[in-house]
Enzyme design. Structure first.
Site, short mmCIF file in Angstrom:
data_model
loop_
_atom_site.label_atom_id
_atom_site.label_comp_id
_atom_site.label_asym_id
_atom_site.label_seq_id
_atom_site.Cartn_x
_atom_site.Cartn_y
_atom_site.Cartn_z
N CYS A 74 -3.75 4.41 3.70
CA CYS A 74 -4.22 3.25 2.94
C CYS A 74 -3.30 3.08 1.74
CB CYS A 74 -5.68 3.43 2.52
SG CYS A 74 -5.90 4.79 1.35
N ALA A 75 -3.71 2.29 0.75
CA ALA A 75 -2.81 2.04 -0.38
C ALA A 75 -2.59 3.29 -1.24
CB ALA A 75 -3.35 0.89 -1.23
#
Length: 378
Positions: A74-75
């Protein structure tokens, strides 16, 4: 308490290099994923946004293999841990990229391009952005070309390879990443060089590159010729090492030429690029190895893990390098630039000119995303 197996960016890179297939489950939003993702020759990515997993909808799982490990990304790492745990409860094999795409954007990896008893030339690849920097080492002294933002990396690197950084050069004013050059020079006492055409009117501390035909250090044979190669920017400079290696900045890529439009003068800069290609670079022999500051496609990394190609190969595979009609060349180069400009490029240029100072977190944020400095001709 999280019990997901965490892997670092370095471990993920080792996995990608092991010759085995790597499956990535990217849980960012679809537009973030489409804009920028982890790529590799044996990497397959599946994108299922994080919010879908909150809905307990079984259809989210139908594409996911039960028998293969997935690296969840994810980020920044948090959402991926939640998803990995949800999947583990259902019997899936998962690990999580620790720190997410933020950590991936800060991962640099060195590969030796050439060495003999006189010198060592190393390419440092920042995979997330396709940014390349270089170290030339001779007799315990070194030069860094196109340093990226993470200054500590180069300081550790110099310790590891046991040399003192004495010269730091930027081939041009970078628009897609923050240069580590000035900060590295400040911390090491090395000289920082850039063409004065790139930073006129600023109070940046630098030596004007155009005043140096060559920079020598270590063994006398290590001669770095500064070759003005305007086009991508007016002051772009390439470095010819021992007549064998051309660190070409963003002027010539393995797959094309630098884009001349980031200064808003596509026509004029394309004319400069024409002169560079047909008057400067044309004098170099086919067996000179071109080592650029960027690449745009994973395919440009060769089997030795190096981004580079001989001038002969580049001339053969790029019709634009053979288009000697100045007008047609200019049209083709200036007209080929339809891709988006690098995100935040005005702010990044202002930082690289020393006119803007930002907090470290903001600096990291500004650079996130792919590089867009090439003109592609396929």
């Amino acid at each position: 308490m999280s019990n997901a197996v965490l892997i670092s960016a370095g471990q993920l890179h080792e996995k990608m290099n092991s010759g085995k297939d790597v499956l990535i489950l990217d849980v960012r939003n679809m537009d973030e994923f489409n804009n920028w993702k982890i790529e590799g020759k044996k990497v397959k990515s599946i994108n299922v946004p994080y919010f879908n997993f909150l809905e307990e909808d079984e259809s989210n799982f139908k594409e996911l293999p039960k028998d293969e490990e997935m690296v969840v990304v994810c980020a920044k790492g948090g959402s991926a841990q939640f998803v990995a745990e949800t999947l583990a409860e259902k019997g899936y094999k998962t690990s999580v990229l620790d720190g997410g795409m933020l950590a991936w954007s800060q991962f640099y990896h060195p590969t030796v391009v050439a060495f003999d008893e006189k010198m060592k030339l190393i390419q440092i690849n920042r995979f997330s952005k396709g940014c390349l920097s270089y170290a030339i080492i001779s007799e315990g002294k070194g030069m860094i070309i196109d340093a990226n933002q993470k200054v500590e990396y180069y300081l550790d690197f110099a310790k590891q390879y046991n040399f003192k950084i004495e010269h730091i050069v930027d081939s041009h004013l970078h628009a897609d990443h923050i240069s580590g050059g000035p900060a590295l020079a400040e911390q090491t006492g090395a000289t920082y060089y850039i063409s004065s055409g790139e930073v006129k009117g600023t109070d940046l501390k630098y030596e004007p590159l155009e005043q140096y035909q060559s920079i020598r250090f270590g063994e006398v044979e290590v001669e770095v010729l500064a070759v003005p190669t305007p086009g991508h920017t007016p002051g772009s400079t390439s470095f010819l090492l021992n007549n064998q290696f051309l660190m070409s900045g963003d002027t010539i890529f393995v797959g094309g030429l630098g884009r001349p439009d980031l200064g808003g003068k596509a026509k004029e800069w394309a004319q400069d690029l024409y002169d560079t290609v047909f008057h400067k670079v044309s004098q170099l022999s086919d067996d000179v190895l071109v080592l650029p500051a960027h690449y745009a496609d994973i395919k440009e990394i060769n089997d030795n893990g190096i981004v580079g190609a001989t001038l002969g190969e580049i001339r053969k595979s790029n019709d634009i390098m053979r288009n000697e009609d100045r007008e047609a060349f200019t049209q083709q180069v200036a007209g080929a630039v339809s891709t988006e400009k690098p995100p935040n490029f005005e702010e990044i240029i202002a930082i690289n000119r020393g006119e803007l100072h930002v907090e470290p977190e903001r600096a990291v944020e500004l650079e996130i995303g792919p590089n867009r400095c090439a003109v592609h001709h396929h």
